[in-house]
Motif scaffolding. Structure first.
Motif, PDB file in Angstrom:
ATOM      1  N   HIS A  66       0.799  33.120  -3.543  1.00 30.01           N
ATOM      2  CA  HIS A  66       1.548  33.953  -2.506  1.00 30.01           C
ATOM      3  C   HIS A  66       3.070  33.826  -3.022  1.00 30.01           C
ATOM      4  CE1 HIS A  66       3.361  35.580   1.098  1.00 30.01           C
ATOM      5  NE2 HIS A  66       4.020  34.437   1.312  1.00 30.01           N
ATOM      6  N   HIS A  67       3.425  32.867  -3.352  1.00 31.49           N
ATOM      7  CA  HIS A  67       5.051  32.845  -3.495  1.00 31.49           C
ATOM      8  C   HIS A  67       5.317  32.986  -4.685  1.00 31.49           C
ATOM      9  CE1 HIS A  67       6.589  30.283   0.099  1.00 31.49           C
ATOM     10  NE2 HIS A  67       5.258  29.796   0.180  1.00 31.49           N
ATOM     11  N   ILE A  68       4.319  33.013  -5.693  1.00 27.74           N
ATOM     12  CA  ILE A  68       4.889  33.738  -7.128  1.00 27.74           C
ATOM     13  C   ILE A  68       4.743  35.292  -6.816  1.00 27.74           C
ATOM     14  CG2 ILE A  68       3.782  34.011  -9.378  1.00 27.74           C
ATOM     15  CD1 ILE A  68       2.771  31.226  -9.264  1.00 27.74           C
ATOM     16  N   GLN A  69       3.818  35.831  -6.260  1.00 28.23           N
ATOM     17  CA  GLN A  69       3.725  37.250  -5.846  1.00 28.23           C
ATOM     18  C   GLN A  69       4.972  37.746  -5.276  1.00 28.23           C
ATOM     19  OE1 GLN A  69       0.308  38.654  -4.390  1.00 28.23           O
ATOM     20  NE2 GLN A  69       0.739  40.775  -4.874  1.00 28.23           N
ATOM     21  N   LYS A  70       5.028  36.962  -4.202  1.00 26.71           N
ATOM     22  CA  LYS A  70       6.484  37.463  -3.228  1.00 26.71           C
ATOM     23  C   LYS A  70       7.728  37.562  -4.002  1.00 26.71           C
ATOM     24  CE  LYS A  70       8.894  35.956   0.767  1.00 26.71           C
ATOM     25  NZ  LYS A  70       9.160  34.704   1.821  1.00 26.71           N
ATOM     26  N   PHE A  71       7.873  36.449  -5.130  1.00 22.16           N
ATOM     27  CA  PHE A  71       9.218  36.647  -5.646  1.00 22.16           C
ATOM     28  C   PHE A  71       9.271  37.358  -6.809  1.00 22.16           C
ATOM     29  CE2 PHE A  71      12.570  34.797  -8.260  1.00 22.16           C
ATOM     30  CZ  PHE A  71      13.740  35.092  -7.591  1.00 22.16           C
ATOM     31  N   TYR A  72       8.198  37.240  -7.913  1.00 22.67           N
ATOM     32  CA  TYR A  72       8.032  37.922  -9.073  1.00 22.67           C
ATOM     33  C   TYR A  72       7.326  39.344  -9.096  1.00 22.67           C
ATOM     34  CZ  TYR A  72       9.836  33.393 -10.395  1.00 22.67           C
ATOM     35  OH  TYR A  72      10.544  32.233 -10.786  1.00 22.67           O
ATOM     36  N   GLY A  73       6.704  39.606  -8.013  1.00 19.17           N
ATOM     37  CA  GLY A  73       5.916  41.022  -7.721  1.00 19.17           C
ATOM     38  C   GLY A  73       4.859  40.849  -8.963  1.00 19.17           C
ATOM     39  N   SER A  74       4.784  41.814  -9.476  1.00 17.69           N
ATOM     40  CA  SER A  74       3.602  41.998 -10.505  1.00 17.69           C
ATOM     41  C   SER A  74       3.873  41.433 -12.080  1.00 17.69           C
ATOM     42  CB  SER A  74       3.458  43.696 -10.751  1.00 17.69           C
ATOM     43  OG  SER A  74       4.535  44.294 -11.421  1.00 17.69           O
ATOM     44  N   GLN A  75       5.017  40.574 -12.025  1.00 14.57           N
ATOM     45  CA  GLN A  75       5.408  40.051 -13.409  1.00 14.57           C
ATOM     46  C   GLN A  75       4.159  39.106 -13.880  1.00 14.57           C
ATOM     47  OE1 GLN A  75       8.462  40.621 -14.454  1.00 14.57           O
ATOM     48  NE2 GLN A  75       8.845  39.277 -16.469  1.00 14.57           N
TER      49      GLN A  75
END
Length: 543
Positions: free
Chosen positions: A427-436
């Motif tokens: 969740h935190h990875i997607q929240k900050f980096y989006g689709s990266q």
């Protein structure tokens, strides 16, 4: 107080080939001292003509440079080729009614011949009078009458060969080229950001690490079209050096470049577009032996390519030159850097390109070192597109300070597996980096994959993060074949050694998003600097 929403601009990266082409074009520019000297001589001549009490004082409306000085595409003379400046004496429209074309040319000659300084420096040319200085520099002066009282851009100029007026529009041409070469605001901002990132230029000098950031950029930010014209003119000078009578004129090359330009941000792609444009024009000709027409975009009555009809060998030579540029551009597409560099040396000269490559390496080293030093000082920030910045950015993580790379491969004691922690990390990875980054779960293991290019001077790296809740993540580089070595902080397994365990206790609540991923970005920069210096310069504890 209301603030305007920030427009999201697609990132643009200044490629290595464009960086080097920028440096080549910068090295071709006239030095400031030469430009200043040319400006002083032009102004002195213009002042003299405007104050001529016999003729020009009464008829001169304006005087201004034309050609490469007016459109910022000057290049140094190649070998012993002379350096010149063209300027126009713009006369009132009525002068063209009272005087013939040949009378205007004669008045220009007589005016300069009356001066003790210029009389021994002048010679007649077809549409101008040339003033040649002792150092080989010369100025071509063209006197033209405004065609009518309403249009300031259209002139009629005398032609000695035909003995009549010919159409011209030097001021209109300069305005056309400026409009064509100017990027839309958003596109210019994308290019400027890429330029600033590549050269490590920071907009807020007060908060940067001033002793580490390179203060003087190695080249000016110019329109890709301006740079493309400089480069293609130099290629022309080299190609026709032994047959200068066959050389394609600068005005034709510049006009073709302008007609072909589609607001590309890349110099390489701009010149590629010029080649394709010429191929297209030639392909449309039903008679392949008939020259294409290149008209003045500011005055369609003037055809720059008229000489091609009278001297077909000039047109043939032009097409051969374009084929030469096309072959060169094919070589510059090589994926092998050494082959690309050899192609550049063949085209622009070994000594020039070697000096530029050395400058490129030095600047790259300085820029990467400044980022590593900022990390060592605890002054690095990671943005949502995983770029490392040395100043605080909107929507960025402050990288964890006081951390070392190094230490033995540290495995934490096995702790209780908590499935929700994996989801929390995701969740935190997607929240900050989006689709990266993409993530998936295999058994108890969270697998995170993505690409990181922390700075424009770095290559893009594919990474794989393997994580089990409560355990230290294991990170692997999957795009590069890197030999594991302790001195680059890569374990024998290929996993990266991103932190010294006594510096940080990894727990269930330690985020991959603001710890591991920024650390990987730092490792990439330190590794690329290591490749240049053979020294690990980031803070470390030896293995």
């Amino acid at each position: 107080m209301h603030t305007q929403p920030t427009q999201v601009l697609l990132p643009y990266h200044l490629s290595e080939i464009d960086d080097k082409l920028n440096r080549i074009a910068e090295s071709l520019q006239l030095p400031k001292s030469k430009r200043q000297l040319a400006s002083e001589r032009y102004k002195a001549l213009a002042t003299y003509l405007e104050n001529d009490p016999i003729f020009f004082k009464y008829w001169t409306k304006d005087a201004y440079p034309q050609g490469s000085f007016a459109i910022r595409t000057t290049v140094k003379p190649y070998k012993k080729l002379e350096f010149d400046l063209d300027f126009v004496v713009h006369l009132e429209w009525r002068a063209g009614n009272y005087y013939t074309a040949m009378q205007i040319l004669e008045e220009l000659w007589q005016c300069l011949n009356r001066d003790g300084t210029y009389k021994d420096m002048i010679e007649r040319k077809n549409r101008c009078v040339r003033v040649t200085y002792a150092d080989g520099f010369y100025i071509d002066i063209m006197a033209g009458c405004q065609k009518d009282m309403w249009d300031n851009h259209r002139l009629k100029v005398p032609d000695r060969k035909t003995r009549i007026w010919t159409a011209s529009s030097p001021l209109g041409y300069a305005l056309w080229f400026k409009e064509i070469s100017t990027l839309p605001d958003n596109e210019f901002l994308r290019l400027k950001r890429a330029y600033n990132e590549k050269l490590n230029i920071v907009d807020q000098p007060a908060i940067r690490l001033s002793q580490d950031i390179v203060k003087e950029p190695p080249y000016e930010l110019k329109s890709p079209l301006e740079r493309a014209v400089q480069i293609i003119k130099r290629l022309r000078d080299i190609y026709f050096y032994d047959n200068q009578d066959l050389a394609t004129s600068s005005i034709i090359l510049t006009t073709i470049a302008g007609y072909s330009y589609r607001k590309q941000l890349s110099i390489f792609e701009t010149i590629d577009g010029i080649i394709s444009y010429v191929d297209g024009l030639v392909g449309q000709q039903w008679n392949k032996n008939r020259p294409i027409k290149i008209l003045n975009p500011a005055n369609q009555e003037e055809a720059f390519s008229d000489k091609w009809d009278d001297e077909p060998e000039l047109y043939t030579s032009f097409l051969e030159f374009i084929r030469f540029v096309k072959a060169l551009w094919q070589r510059l597409r090589y994926s092998d850097e050494e082959k690309r560099n050899l192609a550049m040396m063949d085209a622009f000269g070994e000594s020039r390109v070697k000096a530029i490559l050395e400058e490129f390496k030095t600047h790259k080293t300085e820029v990467l070192r400044s980022i590593v030093n900022a990390g060592n000082a605890g002054a690095l920030y990671t943005t949502s597109d995983v770029k490392l910045k040395t100043s605080l950015q909107e929507n960025s993580y402050h990288n964890i300070p006081k951390r070392n790379f190094g230490g033995d491969n540290f495995l934490m004691p096995i702790q209780r597996f908590i499935p929700s922690v994996n989801q929390w990390q995701r969740h935190h990875i997607q929240k900050f980096y989006g689709s990266q980054f993409k993530s998936t779960t295999i058994g108890k293991k969270l697998i995170i994959t993505g690409k990181i290019r922390p700075h424009a001077y770095c290559e893009e790296y594919k990474i794989r993060i393997e994580y089990v809740s409560g355990q230290t993540p294991q990170v692997f580089i999957t795009s590069h074949d890197i030999k594991p070595l302790a001195k680059i902080h890569m374990y024998k397994s290929g996993a990266l050694c991103l932190f010294y365990p006594p510096d940080l206790k990894w727990t269930y609540r330690t985020k991959i998003a603001d710890h591991t991923i920024p650390w990987v970005a730092e490792w990439i920069v330190a590794y690329e600097l290591f490749q240049l210096t053979d020294k690990w310069e980031a803070n470390e504890v030896k293995h």
